[in-house]
Design an enzyme around this catalytic site. Structure first.
Site, mmCIF file in Angstrom:
data_model
loop_
_atom_site.group_PDB
_atom_site.id
_atom_site.type_symbol
_atom_site.label_atom_id
_atom_site.label_comp_id
_atom_site.label_asym_id
_atom_site.label_seq_id
_atom_site.Cartn_x
_atom_site.Cartn_y
_atom_site.Cartn_z
ATOM 1 N N HIS A 1 19.373 -37.588 -72.671
ATOM 2 C CA HIS A 1 19.988 -38.884 -72.006
ATOM 3 C C HIS A 1 21.172 -39.158 -72.973
ATOM 4 O O HIS A 1 22.234 -40.047 -72.482
ATOM 5 C CB HIS A 1 19.129 -40.276 -72.091
ATOM 6 C CG HIS A 1 18.151 -40.259 -70.729
ATOM 7 N ND1 HIS A 1 18.985 -39.921 -69.512
ATOM 8 C CD2 HIS A 1 16.861 -40.616 -70.484
ATOM 9 C CE1 HIS A 1 17.865 -40.112 -68.562
ATOM 10 N NE2 HIS A 1 16.731 -40.409 -69.038
ATOM 11 N N GLU B 1 18.663 -39.687 -64.120
ATOM 12 C CA GLU B 1 17.399 -39.232 -64.180
ATOM 13 C C GLU B 1 17.091 -37.831 -63.746
ATOM 14 O O GLU B 1 16.378 -37.214 -64.285
ATOM 15 C CB GLU B 1 16.509 -40.281 -63.677
ATOM 16 C CG GLU B 1 16.543 -41.919 -64.312
ATOM 17 C CD GLU B 1 16.075 -41.803 -65.819
ATOM 18 O OE1 GLU B 1 15.802 -40.739 -66.256
ATOM 19 O OE2 GLU B 1 16.397 -42.615 -66.595
ATOM 20 N N GLY C 1 7.124 -44.544 -70.079
ATOM 21 C CA GLY C 1 6.879 -43.329 -71.075
ATOM 22 C C GLY C 1 7.773 -43.697 -72.193
ATOM 23 O O GLY C 1 7.277 -43.636 -73.586
ATOM 24 N N GLU D 1 15.661 -44.593 -73.667
ATOM 25 C CA GLU D 1 16.721 -43.651 -74.407
ATOM 26 C C GLU D 1 17.813 -44.617 -74.911
ATOM 27 O O GLU D 1 18.833 -44.014 -75.190
ATOM 28 C CB GLU D 1 17.351 -42.811 -73.278
ATOM 29 C CG GLU D 1 18.125 -43.411 -72.302
ATOM 30 C CD GLU D 1 17.435 -43.506 -70.821
ATOM 31 O OE1 GLU D 1 16.437 -43.841 -70.880
ATOM 32 O OE2 GLU D 1 18.190 -43.963 -69.914
ATOM 33 N N ASN D 2 17.429 -45.703 -75.488
ATOM 34 C CA ASN D 2 18.439 -46.619 -76.211
ATOM 35 C C ASN D 2 19.241 -45.966 -77.291
ATOM 36 O O ASN D 2 18.762 -45.088 -77.864
ATOM 37 C CB ASN D 2 17.803 -47.617 -76.618
ATOM 38 C CG ASN D 2 16.833 -48.276 -76.223
ATOM 39 O OD1 ASN D 2 16.805 -48.921 -74.993
ATOM 40 N ND2 ASN D 2 15.377 -48.330 -76.628
ATOM 41 N N HIS E 1 13.488 -35.315 -73.268
ATOM 42 C CA HIS E 1 13.947 -36.242 -71.941
ATOM 43 C C HIS E 1 14.952 -37.181 -72.781
ATOM 44 O O HIS E 1 16.050 -37.317 -72.293
ATOM 45 C CB HIS E 1 12.995 -36.652 -71.118
ATOM 46 C CG HIS E 1 13.491 -37.302 -69.958
ATOM 47 N ND1 HIS E 1 13.668 -36.989 -68.834
ATOM 48 C CD2 HIS E 1 13.768 -38.623 -69.818
ATOM 49 C CE1 HIS E 1 13.846 -37.904 -67.987
ATOM 50 N NE2 HIS E 1 14.103 -39.078 -68.786
ATOM 51 N N GLU E 2 14.445 -37.847 -73.560
ATOM 52 C CA GLU E 2 15.070 -39.024 -74.050
ATOM 53 C C GLU E 2 16.332 -38.684 -74.685
ATOM 54 O O GLU E 2 17.170 -39.216 -74.901
ATOM 55 C CB GLU E 2 14.119 -40.149 -74.887
ATOM 56 C CG GLU E 2 12.864 -40.521 -74.149
ATOM 57 C CD GLU E 2 13.134 -40.963 -72.844
ATOM 58 O OE1 GLU E 2 14.196 -41.849 -72.605
ATOM 59 O OE2 GLU E 2 12.233 -41.063 -72.015
HETATM 60 N N1 TRP Z 1 15.173 -44.685 -68.581
HETATM 61 C C1 TRP Z 1 13.702 -44.411 -69.030
HETATM 62 C C2 TRP Z 1 13.872 -42.886 -68.818
HETATM 63 O O1 TRP Z 1 13.660 -42.343 -67.952
HETATM 64 C C3 TRP Z 1 12.659 -45.014 -68.194
HETATM 65 C C4 TRP Z 1 12.794 -46.408 -67.976
HETATM 66 C C5 TRP Z 1 13.290 -47.164 -67.069
HETATM 67 C C6 TRP Z 1 11.974 -47.542 -68.667
HETATM 68 N N2 TRP Z 1 12.862 -48.534 -66.891
HETATM 69 C C7 TRP Z 1 11.922 -48.797 -67.989
HETATM 70 C C8 TRP Z 1 10.887 -47.273 -69.838
HETATM 71 C C9 TRP Z 1 11.376 -49.482 -68.566
HETATM 72 C C10 TRP Z 1 10.377 -48.436 -70.265
HETATM 73 C C11 TRP Z 1 10.286 -49.381 -69.341
HETATM 74 O O2 TRP Z 1 13.618 -42.129 -69.856
HETATM 75 ZN ZN ZN Z 2 14.942 -40.685 -68.061
#
Ligand code: TRP
Ligand code: ZN
Length: 850
Positions: A294, A313, A254, A257-258, A290-291
């Site tokens: 984070h 998460e 989806g 959250e960089n 959500h992002e």
């Molecule tokens: N950390 C992201 C979230 O939950 C999700 C995520 C984990 C992700 N691995 C990924 C997104 C790989 C894209 C590709 O918000």
């Molecule tokens: Zn997440």
């Protein structure tokens, strides 16, 4: 098979990295198939380190040169990384590597999507960018220089300087490598501003491909609302000068959250009334939140290792659900979440892929971004909040942010802040993190002389690798009602800790009706002997909206099961209750729509299986059809008027109220279509000025095997819009009759717009196929075969998305021997593929071995 080389990682083996990383400087010289990445990293050996070896992860990298303190060295290379001897004092590591973003179809590391460079590093993708200790407990500040011809060059943190063909960024907040991001492309921005509660101005941008600027408004509003909400509710403020969001078409999940540079699947950020449905709007709002959330729960406080994934998460899903409840309707959000939890998490927990919220071993961590880690992880936090109460919950969170800011933490750290805040002993509660499986709660009632007693027993079936289950702490929210539906006792949280336990309420003037597990206070299966009359009473009178819905849901399920097993006609009492509710304008339209939403056929299959009956997907489908047809016929006289009454008189708005009304209107239209041959649906299709109603109408038509003309018109109208075309692909498969679904899907995989390279498109067809219960499980086996064929093809390009889609096979044990054999054969065929990815191999082995 990759079996010989598959390595398993264990939580118990955790050892810290032997070096501190003081800062990281990266230079990217962008070129589609030969990008150079130069790194300069300051390492310092930890004086007390148990592990002194210097190993850096690195995969699919071409090493050009490596230096330590300016002196060229020749490290020892393997498929997984490099090692070399290093000085026993702080030193500077420099490396230059070459990578191939254009050839990267796995969409992990640095890759290209529509000519734009972007990254995805979580969980272990940074090692495909350069050599690095790619683990979340290694945190450092990053300075990044990007050299490229693209108009927009972005990375994490704050912009430092830029010139013709280059830009420099600096992120002052130490972070693990999985939060690194880079984007370069000819993008345009949709800008805005936000002033934080302490008065700092933050520049906001949503970056999109030219032409998509008109689809950013809603996402930007959601972002500003999220920023404000986190300040108001958690006291958490944003911590950089700029916050960038980028929309990318080719993306495995989806969004991500960089730090300061969230990257989104374009389907999770771009929205317009003409192209997005109500469900899209709600999902976009939730994912943006959500992002953003984070930033504190994930980034400022991160995970020590990937076994702790639920730390960020579960908590962040819990927070985004709170946000959605506040922005929209709390009961509606709760009901939607429970429907999703049962469909995704309960079925995972009952099958071969069952694992604890905090897994203790994995081969490929990407396979553990699951409903259990995310959704059950959020449920566990909800239970904790219920047990300690709101005030102590927020106190504990305050302590969490104070104590652990800048750290990489564990579930133990998390529980400790609650123990320190409340003086509770949470060691039994911790079983929610370590024990897999969904507890079954049985309930007995007794009443005598003004005392009402509830006795509960809990039991969790064995799961793969875990035979023994100990009793858990279960918060059971209970309210008591009298015969008029008045509350005798407002909601109370019973704290169950034993395998079997009784709770008494005395001083009652008569036998009450209990409303149990209100708001779905724990992720358990409640088995309760209860008459239809009692549930009809709760459906009409319970003061807890969730349980009102739950009563209706259980009646619906029971009616459906009786139809399947006994061939009975649809339960007249339940039909009657539905008709009353449909017309009851005092009730929230969204709620009415949810009660009218039929239980999923997969849920019915699971319920039958639990009763020891082998489900027949075709019979379940037929029962659903008969039920809907009967309901429609009984409503013949009122449907046209109900349809008219629930049709909105104002133009499209994505607010919760309007969504609820359109959802109800859709339920009515789908019933009406069974009577009028789709006449009204066809009118709605051509009149619709928004995607919610346009796609609702098309759904109604396709579901009665009509709509060919409208489907063609839809294609002509929307063929240039990828996100809308995903709907077009998905709808045809989702609505196809059981004997046609696989054929429709197969034809669509040959369509000129089908591609394995775009995960959204792949999921549109294959996800819709596996979601079409009777179609996927059709006795011909064509559904299984088609999915397996496509998984085999996709695995060569994109292991992560392939492995994720293997979950379609996780419920094989529910079905008859013939279907189980067909599924096993397909799984074995996949497993036998030469060069199968570690991701897919792990999933297939787990499903086959259990
Ligand atoms: N950390 C992201 C979230 O939950 C999700 C995520 C984990 C992700 N691995 C990924 C997104 C790989 C894209 C590709 O918000
Ligand atoms: Zn997440």
């Amino acid at each position: 098979m990759a079996e010989e080389t598959a390595q398993t990682f264990y939580l118990k083996d955790y050892t810290p990295f032997g070096f501190d990383v003081e800062n990281v400087a990266l230079t990217f010289r962008l070129a589609p198939s030969a990008t150079r990445v130069l790194s300069k990293i300051h390492f310092a050996p930890k004086p007390d380190a148990a592990d002194q070896r210097f190993f850096l992860h690195g995969e699919q990298l071409k090493l050009i040169s490596a230096k330590i303190d300016g002196v060229e060295i020749t490290p020892e290379l393997s498929d997984a990384g490099l090692s070399c001897t290093v000085p026993n004092k702080p030193f500077v590591w420099e490396a230059e590597v070459e990578i191939d973003p254009a050839g990267n179809t796995a969409l992990e590391g640095l890759y290209m999507s529509n000519g734009m460079y972007c990254t995805q590093c979580e969980a272990e993708g940074f090692r495909k960018i350069t050599y690095y200790p790619d683990r979340p407990d290694v945190m450092s500040t990053f300075s990044v220089r990007i050299e490229g011809d693209e108009e927009v060059l972005l990375s994490n943190g704050n912009p430092k300087s830029q010139g013709e063909g280059w830009a420099e960024w600096h992120d002052p907040w130490p972070k693990p490598a999985y939060l690194f991001a880079l984007v370069a492309g000819d993008l345009v921005n949709y800008p805005d501003k936000f002033t934080t509660q302490s008065g700092k101005e933050v520049e906001l941008n949503i970056w999109v491909r030219p032409g998509d600027e008109g689809k950013c408004f809603f996402g930007m509003e959601a972002l500003k609302q999220s920023m404000k909400w986190d300040e108001d509710v958690y006291g958490l403020e944003y911590d950089l000068d700029i916050f960038n969001i980028v929309a990318v078409d080719d993306f495995n999940m989806g969004a991500m959250e960089n730090k300061g540079l969230n990257i989104f699947n374009s389907s999770c950020v771009l929205a317009s009334p003409e192209t997005s449905t109500d469900a899209n709007f709600e999902r976009i709002e939730a994912i943006i939140a959500h992002e953003y959330f984070h930033n504190w729960t994930g980034n400022r406080i991160t995970c020590r290792d990937w076994f702790q994934l639920c730390l960020k998460e579960g908590l962040t899903v819990f927070r985004d659900a709170q946000f959605t409840s506040d922005m929209r309707s709390e009961p509606v959000k709760r009901i939607e979440d429970v429907i999703a939890l049962r469909a995704r998490q309960f079925s995972e927990d009952m099958g071969p892929l069952s694992h604890p919220v905090r897994p203790e071993e994995f081969q490929e961590i990407n396979n553990f971004y699951t409903a259990t880690v995310y959704e059950k992880g959020a449920e566990v936090i909800g239970m904790l909040k219920r047990l300690v109460g709101d005030a102590d919950y927020y106190k504990a969170l305050k302590l969490y942010f104070e104590r652990h800011d800048g750290q990489a933490c564990t579930i133990e750290d998390w529980l400790k802040v609650f123990e320190d805040t409340t003086d509770r002993d949470l060691s039994q509660f911790k079983r929610w993190y370590s024990q897999a499986g969904t507890p079954r709660l049985t309930m007995d009632e007794a009443y005598a002389d003004g005392t009402y007693t509830l006795t509960f027993s809990q039991k969790t079936a064995p799961t793969p690798g875990q035979d023994q289950k100990d009793p858990r702490v279960i918060p059971i929210a209970v309210g008591l009602l009298n015969d008029n539906g008045d509350e005798l006792l407002p909601t109370q949280v019973l704290e169950m800790t034993e395998a079997k336990q009784s709770f008494s309420f005395d001083g009652l003037s008569g036998r009450p009706t209990a409303s149990v597990l209100r708001e779905f206070s724990a992720p358990v299966i409640l088995e309760r002997e209860s008459s239809k009359a009692e549930r009809a009473f709760l459906l009409a009178h319970d003061t807890d909206p969730f349980n009102r819905w739950e009563a209706g849901n259980s009646l619906a399920r029971e009616a459906r099961i009786a139809m399947v097993t006994e061939g009975s006609a649809p339960d007249p009492a339940y039909l009657d209750a539905l008709q009353k509710l449909l017309r009851d304008d005092s009730q929230d339209p969204a709620f009415r729509a949810l009660v009218l939403q039929p239980p999923s056929q997969s849920d019915i299959a699971q319920a039958l299986f639990e009763q020891g009956i082998t489900p027949d997907p075709q019979r379940i489908y037929d029962a659903a059809e008969t039920f809907a047809q009967t309901l429609a016929e009984q409503l013949t006289d009122s449907l046209p008027r109900l349809y008219a009454d629930t049709t909105l008189e104002y133009g499209y708005r994505p607010d919760a109220d309007s969504c609820g009304k359109r959802a109800l209107n859709f339920r009515i239209l789908s019933l009406l279509s069974r009577l009028d041959g789709g006449e009204q649906a066809s009118r709605q299709y051509y009149a619709a000025d928004n995607m919610t109603q346009q796609s609702a109408a098309l759904t109604c038509l396709l579901s009665i095997d009509k709509g060919e003309k409208q489907s063609k018109a839809f294609f002509t109208q929307w063929k240039e819009d990828r996100l809308v075309m995903d709907k077009w692909f998905a709808l045809q498969v989702a609505c196809a009759a059981p004997d046609k679904a696989a054929g429709v899907a197969k034809d669509l995989t040959r369509h000129e717009l089908f591609t394995l390279k775009n995960p959204n498109r792949f999921r549109a067809v294959m996800g819709a196929l596996s979601g079409n219960h009777a179609g996927f499980h059709h006795e011909s086996g064509a559904g299984y075969r088609l999915l397996a064929d496509n998984l085999i093809a996709l695995d060569r390009l994109n292991p992560q998305t392939t492995a994720r889609m293997c979950t379609a096979f996780q419920s094989l044990k529910r079905y008859d021997a013939a279907r189980q054999n067909q599924i096993r054969q397909e799984l074995q065929r996949i497993a036998a593929q030469e060069g199968l990815s570690r991701d897919t191999n792990e999933m297939i082995s787990r499903i086959l071995e259990a």
